[in-house]
Design a protein around this motif. Structure first.
Motif, mmCIF file in Angstrom:
data_model
loop_
_atom_site.group_PDB
_atom_site.id
_atom_site.type_symbol
_atom_site.label_atom_id
_atom_site.label_comp_id
_atom_site.label_asym_id
_atom_site.label_seq_id
_atom_site.Cartn_x
_atom_site.Cartn_y
_atom_site.Cartn_z
ATOM 1 N N ALA A 90 -14.532 33.294 -2.294
ATOM 2 C CA ALA A 90 -13.689 32.237 -1.518
ATOM 3 C C ALA A 90 -12.519 31.865 -2.184
ATOM 4 O O ALA A 90 -11.317 31.756 -1.396
ATOM 5 C CB ALA A 90 -14.732 31.123 -1.283
ATOM 6 N N GLU A 91 -12.504 31.782 -3.596
ATOM 7 C CA GLU A 91 -11.467 31.244 -4.487
ATOM 8 C C GLU A 91 -10.544 32.470 -4.215
ATOM 9 O O GLU A 91 -9.075 31.971 -4.040
ATOM 10 C CB GLU A 91 -11.728 31.158 -5.772
ATOM 11 C CG GLU A 91 -12.492 29.754 -6.164
ATOM 12 C CD GLU A 91 -13.030 30.078 -7.584
ATOM 13 O OE1 GLU A 91 -12.712 30.753 -8.299
ATOM 14 O OE2 GLU A 91 -13.912 28.748 -7.775
ATOM 15 N N ARG A 92 -10.608 33.624 -3.755
ATOM 16 C CA ARG A 92 -9.725 34.775 -3.513
ATOM 17 C C ARG A 92 -9.345 35.065 -2.098
ATOM 18 O O ARG A 92 -8.574 35.939 -2.006
ATOM 19 C CB ARG A 92 -10.087 36.025 -4.236
ATOM 20 C CG ARG A 92 -10.499 35.821 -5.743
ATOM 21 C CD ARG A 92 -11.075 37.157 -6.385
ATOM 22 N NE ARG A 92 -11.415 36.953 -7.616
ATOM 23 C CZ ARG A 92 -11.652 37.762 -8.810
ATOM 24 N NH1 ARG A 92 -11.766 39.279 -8.305
ATOM 25 N NH2 ARG A 92 -11.926 37.512 -9.823
ATOM 26 N N ASP A 93 -9.955 33.894 -1.399
ATOM 27 C CA ASP A 93 -9.545 34.045 0.170
ATOM 28 C C ASP A 93 -10.100 35.400 0.799
ATOM 29 O O ASP A 93 -9.633 36.076 1.618
ATOM 30 C CB ASP A 93 -8.263 33.941 0.285
ATOM 31 C CG ASP A 93 -7.666 32.646 0.069
ATOM 32 O OD1 ASP A 93 -8.471 31.640 0.219
ATOM 33 O OD2 ASP A 93 -6.427 32.424 -0.489
ATOM 34 N N LEU A 94 -11.296 35.913 0.128
ATOM 35 C CA LEU A 94 -11.690 37.295 0.525
ATOM 36 C C LEU A 94 -12.969 36.963 1.554
ATOM 37 O O LEU A 94 -13.250 38.153 2.334
ATOM 38 C CB LEU A 94 -12.266 38.206 -0.525
ATOM 39 C CG LEU A 94 -11.222 38.503 -1.569
ATOM 40 C CD1 LEU A 94 -11.707 39.099 -2.837
ATOM 41 C CD2 LEU A 94 -9.916 39.231 -0.925
ATOM 42 N N VAL A 95 -13.617 35.881 1.550
ATOM 43 C CA VAL A 95 -14.456 35.557 2.364
ATOM 44 C C VAL A 95 -14.249 33.842 2.778
ATOM 45 O O VAL A 95 -13.437 33.601 2.225
ATOM 46 C CB VAL A 95 -15.810 35.637 1.911
ATOM 47 C CG1 VAL A 95 -16.203 36.992 1.526
ATOM 48 C CG2 VAL A 95 -16.243 34.562 0.926
ATOM 49 N N GLU A 96 -14.908 33.597 4.222
ATOM 50 C CA GLU A 96 -14.650 32.209 4.779
ATOM 51 C C GLU A 96 -16.030 31.721 4.863
ATOM 52 O O GLU A 96 -17.073 32.493 5.097
ATOM 53 C CB GLU A 96 -13.754 32.392 6.046
ATOM 54 C CG GLU A 96 -12.599 33.002 5.623
ATOM 55 C CD GLU A 96 -11.834 33.428 7.205
ATOM 56 O OE1 GLU A 96 -12.358 33.410 8.130
ATOM 57 O OE2 GLU A 96 -10.573 33.739 7.066
ATOM 58 N N ARG A 97 -16.183 30.749 4.501
ATOM 59 C CA ARG A 97 -17.464 29.791 4.695
ATOM 60 C C ARG A 97 -17.149 28.790 5.781
ATOM 61 O O ARG A 97 -16.232 28.012 5.885
ATOM 62 C CB ARG A 97 -17.930 28.951 3.619
ATOM 63 C CG ARG A 97 -18.287 29.936 2.449
ATOM 64 C CD ARG A 97 -18.879 28.972 1.362
ATOM 65 N NE ARG A 97 -19.367 29.679 0.122
ATOM 66 C CZ ARG A 97 -19.244 29.507 -1.079
ATOM 67 N NH1 ARG A 97 -18.354 28.329 -1.520
ATOM 68 N NH2 ARG A 97 -19.644 29.942 -1.798
ATOM 69 N N THR A 98 -18.157 28.813 6.983
ATOM 70 C CA THR A 98 -17.956 27.871 7.914
ATOM 71 C C THR A 98 -19.418 27.414 8.419
ATOM 72 O O THR A 98 -20.525 28.235 8.242
ATOM 73 C CB THR A 98 -17.517 28.392 9.310
ATOM 74 O OG1 THR A 98 -18.127 29.636 9.657
ATOM 75 C CG2 THR A 98 -15.913 29.109 9.366
ATOM 76 N N PRO A 99 -19.518 26.069 8.683
ATOM 77 C CA PRO A 99 -20.702 25.585 9.063
ATOM 78 C C PRO A 99 -21.440 26.311 10.048
ATOM 79 O O PRO A 99 -20.819 26.757 11.211
ATOM 80 C CB PRO A 99 -20.729 24.181 9.419
ATOM 81 C CG PRO A 99 -19.187 23.889 8.763
ATOM 82 C CD PRO A 99 -18.518 25.002 8.995
ATOM 83 N N ASP A 100 -22.734 26.587 10.094
ATOM 84 C CA ASP A 100 -23.532 27.275 11.199
ATOM 85 C C ASP A 100 -23.653 26.237 12.160
ATOM 86 O O ASP A 100 -24.270 25.291 12.151
ATOM 87 C CB ASP A 100 -24.947 27.687 10.606
ATOM 88 C CG ASP A 100 -25.655 28.785 11.585
ATOM 89 O OD1 ASP A 100 -25.500 28.310 12.835
ATOM 90 O OD2 ASP A 100 -26.549 29.244 10.828
#
Length: 160
Positions: A90-100
């Protein structure tokens, strides 16, 4: 006085591995795993990546978004370790976290466009590393080797 026989040493003086050890698949797999891990870890480190980065990105690309629990199951990464891997990605902007949307207590993890590009780069790096690892084998032998390893792993991964 009787002289003791010299041990059976090759011409270079190095002890030979006993044949009974060279015939043990478990020992051979263990030694190859050690060498493979070293090669892959060092190769990925040169491009500032880790094997768990690749596992998560590949899982998200091939199987779609998932919760941390789902990703843990897909990749074999312990949930507690997965948090750190996801933080790095996430720090590298390779994944995104969003609330389910169905359960606000958990996140859904998705691969980002940057993550897709990184995955393609890591695929190329791993292709080179695997060529190095499997160098003595022909393309047909490589395919057969992977098929046999997959069959063994699938068999031993089934619940008893």
């Amino acid at each position: 006085m009787i002289e003791a026989e010299a041990p059976n040493l090759p011409d270079d003086g190095a002890p030979r591995t006993p044949d009974r050890l060279r015939r043990r698949a478990s020992r051979l797999l263990s030694q190859l795993t050690t060498r493979s891990d070293r090669l892959i870890n060092e190769g990925l480190a040169r491009v500032d990546a880790r094997k768990w980065h690749y596992a998560v990105l590949a899982s998200l690309q091939d199987l779609g978004p998932g919760s941390q629990a789902a990703l843990s199951g897909r990749t074999g990464i312990y949930r507690s370790d997965l948090v750190g891997v996801l933080n790095e990605l996430a720090e590298r902007d390779l994944v995104e976290r969003t609330p389910d949307p169905r359960d606000q207590r958990r996140n859904v993890i998705t691969i980002s466009p940057s993550g897709r590009r990184q995955l393609r780069r890591l695929d190329r790096v791993l292709d080179v590393l695997h060529d190095e690892l499997l160098a003595p084998l022909t393309p047909a032998e490589r395919e057969q080797f992977v098929q046999l390893l997959t069959r063994l792993l699938d068999h031993h991964s089934q619940p008893s």
